[in-house]
Write an enzyme that holds these catalytic residues in place. Structure first.
Site, mmCIF file in Angstrom:
data_model
loop_
_atom_site.group_PDB
_atom_site.id
_atom_site.type_symbol
_atom_site.label_atom_id
_atom_site.label_comp_id
_atom_site.label_asym_id
_atom_site.label_seq_id
_atom_site.Cartn_x
_atom_site.Cartn_y
_atom_site.Cartn_z
ATOM 1 N N SER A 99 38.212 37.162 30.694
ATOM 2 C CA SER A 99 38.754 37.820 31.892
ATOM 3 C C SER A 99 38.802 39.340 31.769
ATOM 4 O O SER A 99 37.784 39.972 31.564
ATOM 5 C CB SER A 99 40.131 37.240 32.187
ATOM 6 O OG SER A 99 40.606 37.706 33.413
ATOM 7 N N HIS A 100 39.991 39.890 31.811
ATOM 8 C CA HIS A 100 40.183 41.344 31.837
ATOM 9 C C HIS A 100 40.298 41.940 30.442
ATOM 10 O O HIS A 100 40.489 43.142 30.307
ATOM 11 C CB HIS A 100 41.449 41.640 32.628
ATOM 12 C CG HIS A 100 42.595 40.803 32.140
ATOM 13 N ND1 HIS A 100 42.703 39.460 32.434
ATOM 14 C CD2 HIS A 100 43.632 41.097 31.342
ATOM 15 C CE1 HIS A 100 43.771 38.964 31.848
ATOM 16 N NE2 HIS A 100 44.360 39.935 31.179
ATOM 17 N N ASP A 105 38.026 42.381 38.140
ATOM 18 C CA ASP A 105 38.100 42.404 36.675
ATOM 19 C C ASP A 105 36.838 41.858 36.006
ATOM 20 O O ASP A 105 35.827 41.610 36.662
ATOM 21 C CB ASP A 105 39.336 41.629 36.199
ATOM 22 C CG ASP A 105 39.171 40.135 36.368
ATOM 23 O OD1 ASP A 105 38.468 39.726 37.305
ATOM 24 O OD2 ASP A 105 39.738 39.369 35.555
ATOM 25 N N ASP A 142 35.732 39.017 34.877
ATOM 26 C CA ASP A 142 35.071 37.795 35.348
ATOM 27 C C ASP A 142 35.176 37.606 36.856
ATOM 28 O O ASP A 142 34.813 36.547 37.378
ATOM 29 C CB ASP A 142 35.630 36.575 34.617
ATOM 30 C CG ASP A 142 37.111 36.363 34.879
ATOM 31 O OD1 ASP A 142 37.820 37.357 35.114
ATOM 32 O OD2 ASP A 142 37.562 35.202 34.864
ATOM 33 N N ASP A 184 37.781 37.424 39.038
ATOM 34 C CA ASP A 184 38.796 36.681 39.786
ATOM 35 C C ASP A 184 40.004 37.526 40.185
ATOM 36 O O ASP A 184 40.786 37.117 41.035
ATOM 37 C CB ASP A 184 39.226 35.404 39.029
ATOM 38 C CG ASP A 184 39.747 35.677 37.636
ATOM 39 O OD1 ASP A 184 39.778 36.855 37.228
ATOM 40 O OD2 ASP A 184 40.113 34.706 36.946
ATOM 41 N N ARG A 185 40.154 38.700 39.593
ATOM 42 C CA ARG A 185 41.296 39.544 39.980
ATOM 43 C C ARG A 185 40.895 40.584 41.011
ATOM 44 O O ARG A 185 39.719 40.920 41.126
ATOM 45 C CB ARG A 185 41.845 40.284 38.759
ATOM 46 C CG ARG A 185 42.446 39.365 37.743
ATOM 47 C CD ARG A 185 43.152 40.139 36.651
ATOM 48 N NE ARG A 185 43.874 39.196 35.802
ATOM 49 C CZ ARG A 185 44.828 39.526 34.967
ATOM 50 N NH1 ARG A 185 45.177 40.789 34.823
ATOM 51 N NH2 ARG A 185 45.438 38.609 34.246
ATOM 52 N N LYS A 198 41.313 32.017 41.389
ATOM 53 C CA LYS A 198 41.579 33.207 42.181
ATOM 54 C C LYS A 198 40.255 33.926 42.392
ATOM 55 O O LYS A 198 39.293 33.683 41.651
ATOM 56 C CB LYS A 198 42.616 34.091 41.516
ATOM 57 C CG LYS A 198 42.330 34.466 40.085
ATOM 58 C CD LYS A 198 43.519 35.214 39.512
ATOM 59 C CE LYS A 198 43.334 35.504 38.043
ATOM 60 N NZ LYS A 198 44.221 34.694 37.199
HETATM 61 C C1 G1P Z 1 48.004 36.518 32.667
HETATM 62 C C2 G1P Z 1 48.738 36.652 33.972
HETATM 63 C C3 G1P Z 1 48.638 35.357 34.759
HETATM 64 C C4 G1P Z 1 47.185 34.962 34.934
HETATM 65 C C5 G1P Z 1 46.483 34.942 33.584
HETATM 66 C C6 G1P Z 1 44.988 34.702 33.729
HETATM 67 O O1 G1P Z 1 48.599 35.493 31.895
HETATM 68 O O2 G1P Z 1 50.080 36.997 33.788
HETATM 69 O O3 G1P Z 1 49.273 35.511 36.004
HETATM 70 O O4 G1P Z 1 47.075 33.709 35.539
HETATM 71 O O5 G1P Z 1 46.664 36.182 32.912
HETATM 72 O O6 G1P Z 1 44.363 35.703 34.475
HETATM 73 P P1 G1P Z 1 49.671 35.802 30.721
HETATM 74 O O7 G1P Z 1 49.016 36.743 29.768
HETATM 75 O O8 G1P Z 1 50.847 36.440 31.395
HETATM 76 O O9 G1P Z 1 49.984 34.444 30.158
HETATM 77 ZN ZN ZN Z 2 39.853 37.325 35.303
#
Ligand code: G1P
Ligand code: ZN
Length: 544
Positions: free
Chosen positions: A113-114, A278, A280, A282-283, A377
């Protein structure tokens, strides 16, 4: 071509977190770390023989190597077909879209992801089920259980496939279809949003926007949809080429990491609209001219304006937000008479509600917004939704949000993150809070009175599944809240997240800086948990 069965030893640390298994690249590079986990996924599934699997990733470092291994393992384990994005690319929402459209058995998405990418950074792998959404906890628990016992894995001995050419090839008995990663997704967006109106709006030259793809996966998607299909000016998409290390940047769309975009939107001659996605895809982050829309507000505004987009013209069935997300959307739901659900953090909890048709829109404070169109998302979807609302209303982002606050009140909101904290200390902090939080009810803290305190537990309204210990909540009279939880996506140490919220009905008080408006609650949060004392930190690493 030979199927080889290779003896292996289990790893004890392959527990999927909030969103799949994430580790440093060098961990995944050690054979058989990836192989074990992939075999654990396959071993915990039933009935996939001869069926189809979707495969793709966000293009980060090690994506291509991992894909070749997974393809050969899928062939050896008896999948009938794999649909893989060209170049190994598929954004997370596009993967979800493809799984649903072609009704495949499931999908594997490679992404962290990010989190930053590159040889010394993060990699990740996640399994999605046939509804297109992240595997629920029952499945991830099985995968984890299996990973601790695994004795062997299966892999086909074969040369690597060319993933850069569209079309069909074979790997042993398995068919491999290299698909365009953008086409199916773009078609779905065209069904949900008014592309004719958007073409007029974006092509008119009177509306100026920028989309920051952060050197990650959404570049090709945004270029095709915004620039080619909808006629936005060339150059609308910034940092549009996916790079294995995201250009050394942190591909997280927030005010800190998307600072180039933020500077543009806050500078002279700022565009009307700015957005970012982000690693991948989804954000999303939504900005107006000199105006930041919090993700919690964004969800509430979209819920209140949903019928302006053709795909949602018949109305919204219900809404859901993760527990730490602000209660702004609850107020919209109340006014519109819609059911509103509060789920634990992580997209997987929305899946059942979406499948059961109980909700249409859902979101998280962590820059995640989505709907029943896929089971992830979806960053670009949120951007198109906003553009559709802006085109239909003909007002600025700021005007729309301010009008929203006047009607529903403003939920001041902030999240303070303490990253890379010593895990033991972080666990102690949470354990101490867990013990004391129940006793806070009725107590006065500064100008606030505690209504209740608990450790959030969720009973899934669809399947009755129970998820406990999802975050410590201190709920005050009047709707203010302080929430503490530990991140489930980090790869080093612990990350403590403190979420703070209060509701302000008076429009004369809607102009304050959230850090100022929430100052007393911020101080109370520190006192309640002893954050500074226990973590040794004087201030949060990231404030969103
Ligand atoms: C974080 C975000 C959560 C999201 C997840 C995946 O998880 O807080 O809302 O679904 O990334 O993108 P966390 O690191 O808080 O467990
Ligand atoms: Zn992501």
């Amino acid at each position: 071509m030979n199927i080889k069965t290779i003896a292996t030893q289990p790893f004890q640390d392959q527990k999927p977190g909030t969103s799949g298994l994430r580790k440093k690249v060098r961990v995944f590079q050690q054979t058989p770390y990836l192989e074990n986990f992939v075999q654990a996924i396959f071993d915990s599934l039933e009935g996939y023989q001869g069926r189809s699997l979707v495969l793709g990733g966000d293009g980060r470092y090690y994506n291509r190597e991992a894909l070749q291994i997974i393809l050969k393992m899928a062939a050896a384990n008896g999948f009938g077909e794999v649909l893989v994005g060209r170049g190994g690319l598929l954004s997370t929402p596009a993967a979800s879209c493809v799984i649903r459209k072609y009704q495949t058995f499931g999908g594997i998405i490679l992404s962290a992801s990010h989190n930053p990418g590159g040889p010394t950074e993060d990699f990740g792998i996640k399994y999605n089920i046939g509804n297109g959404g992240p595997a629920p906890e029952t499945v991830t628990d099985n995968i984890y259980g299996r990973s601790k016992q695994i004795k062997e894995y299966k892999i086909l001995e074969a040369p690597d496939l060319d993933l850069d050419r569209l079309g069909e090839t074979r790997l042993g008995a398995m068919r491999v279809q290299v698909i365009d990663p953008v086409t199916d997704y773009a078609e779905l967006m065209g069904q949900l949003f008014d592309f004719n109106r958007l073409r007029e709006f974006l092509g008119s030259g009177r509306f100026d926007l920028r989309f920051d793809a952060m050197n990650a996966i959404t570049g090709p998607y945004a270029r095709h949809i915004l620039e080619e299909l909808l006629g936005a000016a060339p150059g609308t998409v910034m940092r549009g080429d996916p790079l294995p290390d995201f250009g050394g940047a942190h591909p997280d769309p927030n005010l800190v990491y998307a600072h180039e975009l933020v500077e543009l939107l806050y500078g002279d001659g700022a565009p009307d609209f700015g957005a970012a996605s982000d690693g991948d895809g989804d954000r999303n982050m939504i900005l107006g001219r000199r105006f930041f829309v919090t993700p919690s507000d964004s969800l509430a505004v979209l819920a209140a304006n949903a019928t302006l987009a053709p795909g949602y013209a018949r109305g919204v069935k219900g809404v859901a937000r993760s527990m730490p997300t602000s209660q702004a959307v609850d107020r919209v739901a109340e006014a519109l008479g819609l059911p509103c659900f509060e789920t634990p953090t992580g997209w997987k909890f929305f899946g059942n509600l979406l499948d059961a048709g109980r909700i249409t829109l859902c979101g998280e404070e962590s820059f995640g917004t989505g709907s029943d169109h896929v089971r992830e998302k979806d960053g670009l979807w949120a951007v198109l939704f906003w553009l559709n609302v802006l085109a239909a209303r003909g007002e600025s982002v700021e005007a729309i949000v301010r009008a929203h606050w006047r009607r529903f009140g403003r939920n001041y909101y902030t999240r303070h993150d303490y990253e890379g904290v010593n895990a033991e200390r972080a666990n102690e902090l949470m354990a101490t809070l867990r013990q004391s939080v129940g006793g806070l009810a009725g107590r006065r803290l500064g100008s606030y009175e505690v209504a209740t305190g608990d450790d959030f537990s969720y009973t899934d309204p669809v399947d009755g599944g129970i998820s406990q210990r999802q975050g410590i909540r201190v709920l005050f009279q009047g709707g203010a809240r302080i929430i503490f939880r530990l991140s489930g996506t980090g790869t080093e140490g612990a990350t403590l997240r403190v979420y703070i919220e209060s509701h302000e009905p008076d429009p004369a008080r809607h102009d304050r800086d959230p850090q100022v408006a929430l100052a007393e609650l911020i101080r109370l949060a520190d006192e309640l948990a002893g954050v500074r004392e226990r973590t040794g930190r004087v201030k949060p690493d990231v404030i969103t």
